[in-house]
Design a protein around this motif. Structure first.
Motif, PDB file in Angstrom:
ATOM      1  N   ILE A   1       0.888  -1.164   0.000  1.00  0.00           N
ATOM      2  CA  ILE A   1       0.000   0.000   0.000  1.00  0.00           C
ATOM      3  C   ILE A   1       0.927   1.214   0.000  1.00  0.00           C
ATOM      4  O   ILE A   1       1.812   1.298   0.850  1.00  0.00           O
ATOM      5  CB  ILE A   1      -0.878   0.046   1.260  1.00  0.00           C
ATOM      6  CG1 ILE A   1      -1.789  -1.183   1.328  1.00  0.00           C
ATOM      7  CG2 ILE A   1      -1.723   1.321   1.284  1.00  0.00           C
ATOM      8  CD1 ILE A   1      -2.672  -1.231   2.560  1.00  0.00           C
ATOM      9  N   SER A   2       0.762   2.111  -0.964  1.00  0.00           N
ATOM     10  CA  SER A   2       1.639   3.283  -0.896  1.00  0.00           C
ATOM     11  C   SER A   2       0.861   4.582  -0.917  1.00  0.00           C
ATOM     12  O   SER A   2      -0.161   4.734  -1.560  1.00  0.00           O
ATOM     13  CB  SER A   2       2.710   3.239  -1.982  1.00  0.00           C
ATOM     14  OG  SER A   2       2.086   3.095  -3.215  1.00  0.00           O
ATOM     15  N   VAL A   3       1.415   5.496  -0.132  1.00  0.00           N
ATOM     16  CA  VAL A   3       0.769   6.768   0.149  1.00  0.00           C
ATOM     17  C   VAL A   3       1.716   7.851  -0.338  1.00  0.00           C
ATOM     18  O   VAL A   3       2.883   7.848   0.041  1.00  0.00           O
ATOM     19  CB  VAL A   3       0.595   6.895   1.680  1.00  0.00           C
ATOM     20  CG1 VAL A   3       0.103   8.274   2.065  1.00  0.00           C
ATOM     21  CG2 VAL A   3      -0.345   5.825   2.217  1.00  0.00           C
ATOM     22  N   SER A   4       1.256   8.748  -1.227  1.00  0.00           N
ATOM     23  CA  SER A   4       2.171   9.830  -1.604  1.00  0.00           C
ATOM     24  C   SER A   4       1.559  11.210  -1.432  1.00  0.00           C
ATOM     25  O   SER A   4       0.439  11.463  -1.865  1.00  0.00           O
ATOM     26  CB  SER A   4       2.706   9.659  -3.030  1.00  0.00           C
ATOM     27  OG  SER A   4       1.942   8.738  -3.749  1.00  0.00           O
TER      28      SER A   4
ATOM     29  N   THR B   1      -8.224   2.758   3.078  1.00  0.00           N
ATOM     30  CA  THR B   1      -9.226   1.848   2.522  1.00  0.00           C
ATOM     31  C   THR B   1      -9.990   2.474   1.360  1.00  0.00           C
ATOM     32  O   THR B   1     -10.683   1.770   0.633  1.00  0.00           O
ATOM     33  CB  THR B   1     -10.285   1.456   3.579  1.00  0.00           C
ATOM     34  OG1 THR B   1     -10.958   2.647   3.993  1.00  0.00           O
ATOM     35  CG2 THR B   1      -9.664   0.789   4.776  1.00  0.00           C
ATOM     36  N   GLY B   2      -9.901   3.802   1.223  1.00  0.00           N
ATOM     37  CA  GLY B   2     -10.624   4.465   0.143  1.00  0.00           C
ATOM     38  C   GLY B   2     -11.997   4.961   0.571  1.00  0.00           C
ATOM     39  O   GLY B   2     -12.735   5.542  -0.220  1.00  0.00           O
ATOM     40  N   GLU B   3     -12.348   4.732   1.840  1.00  0.00           N
ATOM     41  CA  GLU B   3     -13.634   5.226   2.320  1.00  0.00           C
ATOM     42  C   GLU B   3     -13.668   6.755   2.277  1.00  0.00           C
ATOM     43  O   GLU B   3     -14.704   7.373   2.098  1.00  0.00           O
ATOM     44  CB  GLU B   3     -13.856   4.714   3.756  1.00  0.00           C
ATOM     45  CG  GLU B   3     -15.235   5.017   4.284  1.00  0.00           C
ATOM     46  CD  GLU B   3     -15.390   4.577   5.732  1.00  0.00           C
ATOM     47  OE1 GLU B   3     -14.699   3.613   6.162  1.00  0.00           O
ATOM     48  OE2 GLU B   3     -16.204   5.193   6.440  1.00  0.00           O
ATOM     49  N   LEU B   4     -12.492   7.367   2.448  1.00  0.00           N
ATOM     50  CA  LEU B   4     -12.352   8.824   2.347  1.00  0.00           C
ATOM     51  C   LEU B   4     -11.310   9.128   1.273  1.00  0.00           C
ATOM     52  O   LEU B   4     -10.346   8.374   1.113  1.00  0.00           O
ATOM     53  CB  LEU B   4     -11.789   9.358   3.659  1.00  0.00           C
ATOM     54  CG  LEU B   4     -12.676   9.935   4.738  1.00  0.00           C
ATOM     55  CD1 LEU B   4     -11.802  10.420   5.884  1.00  0.00           C
ATOM     56  CD2 LEU B   4     -13.525  11.073   4.204  1.00  0.00           C
TER      57      LEU B   4
ATOM     58  N   ARG C   1      -3.593   1.063  -3.543  1.00  0.00           N
ATOM     59  CA  ARG C   1      -3.902  -0.052  -2.644  1.00  0.00           C
ATOM     60  C   ARG C   1      -4.271  -1.283  -3.453  1.00  0.00           C
ATOM     61  O   ARG C   1      -4.659  -1.163  -4.624  1.00  0.00           O
ATOM     62  CB  ARG C   1      -5.084   0.339  -1.753  1.00  0.00           C
ATOM     63  CG  ARG C   1      -6.375   0.619  -2.509  1.00  0.00           C
ATOM     64  CD  ARG C   1      -7.493   1.033  -1.589  1.00  0.00           C
ATOM     65  NE  ARG C   1      -7.356   2.392  -1.081  1.00  0.00           N
ATOM     66  CZ  ARG C   1      -7.705   3.491  -1.742  1.00  0.00           C
ATOM     67  NH1 ARG C   1      -8.218   3.392  -2.956  1.00  0.00           N
ATOM     68  NH2 ARG C   1      -7.566   4.684  -1.215  1.00  0.00           N
ATOM     69  N   PRO C   2      -4.168  -2.482  -2.865  1.00  0.00           N
ATOM     70  CA  PRO C   2      -4.632  -3.690  -3.550  1.00  0.00           C
ATOM     71  C   PRO C   2      -6.139  -3.614  -3.760  1.00  0.00           C
ATOM     72  O   PRO C   2      -6.821  -2.843  -3.081  1.00  0.00           O
ATOM     73  CB  PRO C   2      -4.299  -4.825  -2.583  1.00  0.00           C
ATOM     74  CG  PRO C   2      -3.569  -4.237  -1.450  1.00  0.00           C
ATOM     75  CD  PRO C   2      -3.627  -2.764  -1.522  1.00  0.00           C
ATOM     76  N   LYS C   3      -6.652  -4.430  -4.686  1.00  0.00           N
ATOM     77  CA  LYS C   3      -8.084  -4.372  -5.001  1.00  0.00           C
ATOM     78  C   LYS C   3      -8.947  -4.731  -3.800  1.00  0.00           C
ATOM     79  O   LYS C   3      -9.986  -4.148  -3.581  1.00  0.00           O
ATOM     80  CB  LYS C   3      -8.367  -5.376  -6.126  1.00  0.00           C
ATOM     81  CG  LYS C   3      -8.764  -4.694  -7.432  1.00  0.00           C
ATOM     82  CD  LYS C   3      -9.794  -5.548  -8.162  1.00  0.00           C
ATOM     83  CE  LYS C   3      -9.623  -5.503  -9.659  1.00  0.00           C
ATOM     84  NZ  LYS C   3      -9.020  -6.699 -10.226  1.00  0.00           N
ATOM     85  N   LYS C   4      -8.475  -5.724  -3.033  1.00  0.00           N
ATOM     86  CA  LYS C   4      -9.286  -6.157  -1.895  1.00  0.00           C
ATOM     87  C   LYS C   4      -8.573  -5.886  -0.583  1.00  0.00           C
ATOM     88  O   LYS C   4      -7.379  -6.147  -0.451  1.00  0.00           O
ATOM     89  CB  LYS C   4      -9.557  -7.650  -2.000  1.00  0.00           C
ATOM     90  CG  LYS C   4     -10.783  -7.920  -2.802  1.00  0.00           C
ATOM     91  CD  LYS C   4     -11.298  -9.324  -2.614  1.00  0.00           C
ATOM     92  CE  LYS C   4     -12.493  -9.503  -3.502  1.00  0.00           C
ATOM     93  NZ  LYS C   4     -12.587 -10.859  -4.028  1.00  0.00           N
TER      94      LYS C   4
ATOM     95  N   GLY D   1     -12.768 -13.924   2.206  1.00  0.00           N
ATOM     96  CA  GLY D   1     -12.211 -13.756   0.864  1.00  0.00           C
ATOM     97  C   GLY D   1     -10.702 -13.561   0.848  1.00  0.00           C
ATOM     98  O   GLY D   1     -10.160 -13.035  -0.119  1.00  0.00           O
ATOM     99  N   ASN D   2     -10.021 -13.951   1.904  1.00  0.00           N
ATOM    100  CA  ASN D   2      -8.549 -13.906   1.958  1.00  0.00           C
ATOM    101  C   ASN D   2      -7.911 -12.631   1.425  1.00  0.00           C
ATOM    102  O   ASN D   2      -7.129 -12.669   0.486  1.00  0.00           O
ATOM    103  CB  ASN D   2      -7.960 -15.057   1.132  1.00  0.00           C
ATOM    104  CG  ASN D   2      -8.163 -16.352   1.826  1.00  0.00           C
ATOM    105  OD1 ASN D   2      -8.072 -16.415   3.054  1.00  0.00           O
ATOM    106  ND2 ASN D   2      -8.459 -17.390   1.055  1.00  0.00           N
ATOM    107  N   PRO D   3      -8.176 -11.496   2.008  1.00  0.00           N
ATOM    108  CA  PRO D   3      -7.605 -10.261   1.478  1.00  0.00           C
ATOM    109  C   PRO D   3      -6.090 -10.208   1.703  1.00  0.00           C
ATOM    110  O   PRO D   3      -5.600 -10.751   2.691  1.00  0.00           O
ATOM    111  CB  PRO D   3      -8.295  -9.179   2.305  1.00  0.00           C
ATOM    112  CG  PRO D   3      -8.635  -9.859   3.588  1.00  0.00           C
ATOM    113  CD  PRO D   3      -8.961 -11.270   3.229  1.00  0.00           C
ATOM    114  N   PRO D   4      -5.349  -9.560   0.781  1.00  0.00           N
ATOM    115  CA  PRO D   4      -3.898  -9.457   0.930  1.00  0.00           C
ATOM    116  C   PRO D   4      -3.492  -8.426   1.977  1.00  0.00           C
ATOM    117  O   PRO D   4      -2.323  -8.325   2.314  1.00  0.00           O
ATOM    118  CB  PRO D   4      -3.435  -9.012  -0.459  1.00  0.00           C
ATOM    119  CG  PRO D   4      -4.612  -8.306  -1.042  1.00  0.00           C
ATOM    120  CD  PRO D   4      -5.831  -8.970  -0.469  1.00  0.00           C
ATOM    121  N   ALA D   5      -4.440  -7.647   2.469  1.00  0.00           N
ATOM    122  CA  ALA D   5      -4.117  -6.670   3.514  1.00  0.00           C
ATOM    123  C   ALA D   5      -5.243  -6.635   4.520  1.00  0.00           C
ATOM    124  O   ALA D   5      -6.415  -6.763   4.167  1.00  0.00           O
ATOM    125  CB  ALA D   5      -3.921  -5.285   2.908  1.00  0.00           C
ATOM    126  N   LEU D   6      -4.866  -6.442   5.782  1.00  0.00           N
ATOM    127  CA  LEU D   6      -5.832  -6.441   6.873  1.00  0.00           C
ATOM    128  C   LEU D   6      -5.666  -5.138   7.647  1.00  0.00           C
ATOM    129  O   LEU D   6      -4.575  -4.849   8.149  1.00  0.00           O
ATOM    130  CB  LEU D   6      -5.528  -7.642   7.761  1.00  0.00           C
ATOM    131  CG  LEU D   6      -6.608  -8.224   8.640  1.00  0.00           C
ATOM    132  CD1 LEU D   6      -7.876  -8.469   7.863  1.00  0.00           C
ATOM    133  CD2 LEU D   6      -6.105  -9.517   9.264  1.00  0.00           C
TER     134      LEU D   6
END
Ligand code: ATP
Ligand code: MG
Length: 543
Positions: free
Chosen positions: A2-5, A48-51, A60-63, A170-175
């Motif tokens: 996950i990268s933040v710029s 998470t993209g909620e905001l 971020r990854p899709k899930k 659904g086994n997400p790659p990030a928690l």
């Protein structure tokens, strides 16, 4: 990854973070820390993209698996559905599909759409969703008979497990977990620690619990000084490293302030004189230095002081053969008899599901000052709170109550000031402002909407209410959830000094240790009454 710029976020005058660039990689376990209101939940919502960030961007990854701070948000849904909702795309397709099937007549268009939806359901493993969800729940120790219950009927610790199952569905790659240990007892926290230590993806977890962070995290991303700094190591390592960075930032701040005051001195001295171009350039320089407020540390300690308007009588509460059972014959409280004297400070302990909140509700349902609506709001329960026996409060008792679902006790859609003011319309503007200031709602914060309060801010506002009402009995159901270390300390001291009576449910051992003069241990719905401190109680249990 996950990268933040270059992400920036501010609300009004308050800068949460400015131009943050950072990244989170798989196999590492990040703790996201900072005091109440620092912006942890906000940052997680950006991840998470909620905001959407006001500036910058996030990749971020899709899930993603997400556990949000509000653990009461799904109360109206049943357990299995709540888990499946973890896969948003699947859940939306299932809902729409059911809606179409419910129609009396289907158009060609509907038929086409159904085809598409079946496609989505197939891609997202929708046909095995229920059994996948059930397997996860079993793994998390949620018994089969609970799978079809409403979330509102589960108690705190069980809810967290279901919401974890939702995050993992659904086994997400990030928690991404926002304060997962709230409402958990110690055994459940240990279980969660082990669970997270085995997780292979990217883990980002928000917590105020030092022990928990130390046992789980390989890195700490700390929000302070309007930025986020990632330290290698666990929480204690971060605290050590941070003191160095802090003194560096603070000496930079001091230098800047010194420079500004020197420039101002020059301007004052020569303002009326002949060196006007030099004065002008120095004014510009001062402006430049002052554009941003100095980035100060956001750590602050509230000042909590509970007083009583008037003391209660000596015999405060009489409980005689109290029982509570539910319709389906589940006994929640076995016959319990006890007398509570003015000044008793009772620590109520016991594992998740033991019946602590049920016991409190049974006592509160008969209290002279807490309206039933305050109990119903938080439990969703509409039946009787007492099945048998007697609860009698001394007539001078006035009870102040802090509920487990503390955010639900604050109405939305008003300002912080208005909310507090309604509890004592006779109080002055200064009084309310003063109280709010003590609890770190300074100036403009008093006009903030109750909709946007962080978890810790909501708890601090409820403390304001209790300080305003000055009851002679305080009843707390897990008050330290959501609170930062500074606030927990302030609460601890305030409860020790309080002259009235306290009933306190908490999993925080330090608090029980230092506040309680008497212990009620709830186990298998039976209450053991021990007249002594927690330390004495433990000594007796071991002996
Ligand atoms: N929409 C909004 N408008 C104005 N202020 C907001 C808004 N959303 C959040 N805030 C404020 O931003 C600050 C950060 O909130 P956030 O919920 O991210 O804090 P937090 O670090 O998670 O705190 P806690 O530990 O108490 O959960 C708080 O002061 C909050 O009141
Ligand atoms: Mg938060």
């Amino acid at each position: 990854m996950i990268s933040v710029s270059n992400v920036s976020m501010r609300y009004g005058a308050k800068v949460l973070f400015d131009e943050v660039s950072t990244g989170f990689s798989p196999g590492k376990r990040y703790g996201l820390t900072g005091p109440n209101g620092a912006g942890k939940s906000t940052f997680m919502k950006l991840l998470t993209g909620e905001l959407d960030p006001q500036k910058g961007n996030v990749v971020r990854p899709k899930k993603l698996g997400v556990l949000s701070q509000d653990q009461f948000a799904f109360d109206a849904f049943n357990v299995i559905d709540t888990v499946i909702m973890g896969n948003k795309r699947l859940w939306a397709a299932l809902e729409e599909r059911n809606h179409l099937y419910d129609k009396a007549e289907m158009t060609d268009e509907d038929g086409m759409r159904l085809g598409e939806l079946e496609g989505v359901v197939g891609e997202e493993d929708g046909y095995s969703a229920e059994s996948d969800a059930a397997i996860l729940l079993q793994g998390l120790d949620i018994a089969d008979e609970l799978h079809t219950r409403k979330m509102g009927e589960l108690q705190g610790g069980q809810k967290v497990r279901v919401l974890l199952a939702q995050a993992l569905f659904g086994n997400p790659p990030a928690l991404l977990l926002d304060e997962p240990t709230n409402h958990l007892d110690l055994d459940s926290i240990h279980w969660l620690q082990e669970f997270l230590n085995r997780y292979q993806g990217i883990l980002i977890v928000i917590s105020h619990d030092r022990h928990f962070l130390n046992s789980v995290c390989t890195h700490i991303a700390d929000i302070d000084y309007q930025t986020i700094i990632t330290y290698t190591g666990s929480y204690d390592d971060m605290v050590i490293a941070k003191t160095q960075i802090r003194s560096q930032i603070e000496s930079q701040n001091a230098q800047r302030e010194k420079k500004i005051s020197q420039l101002n001195e020059f301007i004052a001295r020569f303002a009326a004189g002949t060196r006007s171009s030099q004065v002008q350039s120095r004014k510009k320089e001062v402006e430049r230095l002052q554009v941003n407020d100095l980035a100060r540390s956001n750590i602050a300690r509230p000042f909590i002081k509970f007083e009583q308007k008037r003391p209660s009588g000596k015999y405060l509460l009489e409980v005689e053969g109290l029982t509570k059972s539910y319709e389906d014959d589940v006994t929640a409280v076995e016959p319990f008899t006890a007398g509570v004297m003015r000044g008793d400070k009772i620590g109520i302990i016991g594992r998740n599901g033991a019946g602590k909140t049920t016991l409190l509700n049974a006592l509160l349902a008969n209290s002279p000052t807490v309206p039933l609506s305050e109990l119903r709001d938080t439990s969703g329960y509409t039946g009787d709170f007492v099945t048998g026996g007697k609860v009698v409060w001394g007539h001078e008792a006035s009870v102040g109550y802090f509920a487990q679902d503390h955010k639900a006790s604050i109405q939305k859609g008003m300002t912080v000031f208005e909310w507090l003011f309604q509890y004592d319309p006779a109080s002055s503007n200064e009084e309310i402002r003063g109280l709010l200031g003590q609890m770190l709602f300074q100036k403009d914060d008093a006009l903030k909407s109750t909709n946007v309060l962080s978890g810790g801010e909501a708890a601090r506002l409820l403390f304001c209410k209790l300080m305003l009402q000055k009851p002679n009995v305080l009843i707390f159901d897990e008050p330290t959830n959501h609170l930062d270390l500074e606030s927990i300390n302030a609460l601890n001291i305030a409860l020790q000094k309080y002259q009235g009576t306290v009933l306190l449910v908490t999993h925080d051992h330090d608090l029980i240790d230092e506040v309680a003069t008497r212990i009620w241990h709830v186990e298998n719905h039976e209450v053991e009454d021990f007249k002594g401190t927690y330390e004495e109680y433990q000594a007796q249990v071991v002996a």
